[in-house]
Design a protein around this motif. Structure first.
Motif, mmCIF file in Angstrom:
data_model
loop_
_atom_site.group_PDB
_atom_site.id
_atom_site.type_symbol
_atom_site.label_atom_id
_atom_site.label_comp_id
_atom_site.label_asym_id
_atom_site.label_seq_id
_atom_site.Cartn_x
_atom_site.Cartn_y
_atom_site.Cartn_z
ATOM 1 N N LEU A 1 -6.328 -10.486 0.336
ATOM 2 C CA LEU A 1 -6.574 -10.384 1.781
ATOM 3 C C LEU A 1 -7.978 -9.900 2.112
ATOM 4 C CD1 LEU A 1 -3.160 -8.952 3.022
ATOM 5 C CD2 LEU A 1 -3.942 -11.315 2.983
ATOM 6 N N ASN A 2 -8.807 -9.709 1.085
ATOM 7 C CA ASN A 2 -10.182 -9.262 1.298
ATOM 8 C C ASN A 2 -10.208 -7.979 2.134
ATOM 9 O OD1 ASN A 2 -12.954 -9.415 0.959
ATOM 10 N ND2 ASN A 2 -13.246 -10.676 2.794
ATOM 11 N N VAL A 3 -9.417 -6.995 1.725
ATOM 12 C CA VAL A 3 -9.300 -5.731 2.450
ATOM 13 C C VAL A 3 -10.574 -4.917 2.246
ATOM 14 C CG1 VAL A 3 -7.973 -3.589 2.661
ATOM 15 C CG2 VAL A 3 -6.787 -5.752 2.202
ATOM 16 N N SER A 4 -11.119 -4.395 3.327
ATOM 17 C CA SER A 4 -12.363 -3.624 3.264
ATOM 18 C C SER A 4 -12.105 -2.189 2.799
ATOM 19 C CB SER A 4 -13.037 -3.590 4.636
ATOM 20 O OG SER A 4 -12.296 -2.770 5.525
ATOM 21 N N TRP A 5 -13.183 -1.543 2.341
ATOM 22 C CA TRP A 5 -13.091 -0.133 1.971
ATOM 23 C C TRP A 5 -12.729 0.709 3.184
ATOM 24 C CZ3 TRP A 5 -12.408 1.527 -2.685
ATOM 25 C CH2 TRP A 5 -12.863 0.775 -3.744
ATOM 26 N N LYS A 6 -13.214 0.334 4.346
ATOM 27 C CA LYS A 6 -12.886 1.069 5.571
ATOM 28 C C LYS A 6 -11.382 1.008 5.840
ATOM 29 C CE LYS A 6 -13.629 1.026 10.553
ATOM 30 N NZ LYS A 6 -14.204 0.284 11.672
ATOM 31 N N ALA B 1 -4.206 -3.860 -5.981
ATOM 32 C CA ALA B 1 -5.526 -4.470 -6.176
ATOM 33 C C ALA B 1 -5.457 -5.984 -5.985
ATOM 34 C CB ALA B 1 -6.072 -4.134 -7.559
ATOM 35 N N VAL B 2 -4.376 -6.603 -6.436
ATOM 36 C CA VAL B 2 -4.190 -8.044 -6.224
ATOM 37 C C VAL B 2 -4.098 -8.325 -4.728
ATOM 38 C CG1 VAL B 2 -2.631 -10.006 -6.592
ATOM 39 C CG2 VAL B 2 -3.118 -8.421 -8.484
ATOM 40 N N PHE C 1 0.837 -1.204 0.000
ATOM 41 C CA PHE C 1 0.000 0.000 0.000
ATOM 42 C C PHE C 1 0.871 1.253 0.000
ATOM 43 C CE2 PHE C 1 -2.004 3.478 2.228
ATOM 44 C CZ PHE C 1 -3.203 3.615 1.546
ATOM 45 N N GLN C 2 1.868 1.291 0.874
ATOM 46 C CA GLN C 2 2.712 2.485 0.984
ATOM 47 C C GLN C 2 3.475 2.768 -0.309
ATOM 48 O OE1 GLN C 2 2.803 4.938 2.883
ATOM 49 N NE2 GLN C 2 2.033 4.326 4.869
ATOM 50 N N ALA C 3 3.944 1.730 -0.987
ATOM 51 C CA ALA C 3 4.657 1.939 -2.256
ATOM 52 C C ALA C 3 3.735 2.590 -3.281
ATOM 53 C CB ALA C 3 5.197 0.604 -2.780
ATOM 54 N N ALA C 4 2.518 2.071 -3.421
ATOM 55 C CA ALA C 4 1.563 2.634 -4.380
ATOM 56 C C ALA C 4 1.162 4.053 -3.973
ATOM 57 C CB ALA C 4 0.332 1.729 -4.481
#
Length: 176
Positions: A146-151, A140-141, A93-96
């Protein structure tokens, strides 16, 4: 599929990973300058060679930071895929996030990818968009794996924004 677990410790790591991501990125610039035989400087939000350098060296030094950030994302994604690693996801996440923010800042001050894109004759936006889109595709992959939520995405975005602001602010007040 169960969602990735989050909490105060998770978001604390999102914040810390912002600083680590910047340090790795700037370390790439610094190391490239050193390996090319230049005296180098290192800051929270800038690093490179001191004094004049050839165009080729400048391009290599400019490319080294994003190359390290892309490598970070690939390693993080491998951890997400192989182990379901939440820590890996944070670094992905941090890289993106970092390269997206750098692309936005290019509206005012061309970032590494924008300078390289110009040198290649592609205009200032082709390479930044390619790198950022590629990193968000990797993210996105990881989100799906990990089924990451929008929250979780939204709170990670807020915490990462605070981390970037802290890095930039501290870099501006640190003595050179």
């Amino acid at each position: 599929m169960q969602r990735m677990r989050t909490g105060a410790g998770f978001y604390g790591l999102v914040f810390i990973a912002g600083f680590i991501t910047f340090a790795l990125h700037e370390g790439g610039h610094w190391l490239a300058a050193i390996l090319l035989g230049h005296e180098a400087y290192f800051g929270l939000n800038s690093a490179g060679a001191r004094g004049a350098v050839s165009a080729a060296d400048h391009a290599i030094i400019s490319a080294a930071g994003p190359a390290v950030t892309v490598a970070q994302a690939l390693i993080a994604l491998a951890l997400v895929q192989a182990r379901g690693s939440a820590v890996g996801w944070i670094f992905l996440f941090q890289a993106a996030f970092m390269r997206l923010m750098a692309t936005v800042i290019s509206l005012f001050n061309p970032n590494d990818e924008a300078r390289i894109s110009e040198w290649l004759g592609w205009g200032p936006w082709i390479l930044p968009v390619i790198v950022t889109a590629g990193l968000f595709a990797l993210l996105a992959v990881g989100v799906q794996r990990l089924n990451v939520s929008w929250k979780t995405l939204a709170l990670s975005w807020v915490v990462a924004s605070v981390a970037v602001s802290a890095v930039v602010g501290l870099d501006m007040i640190m003595p050179r």
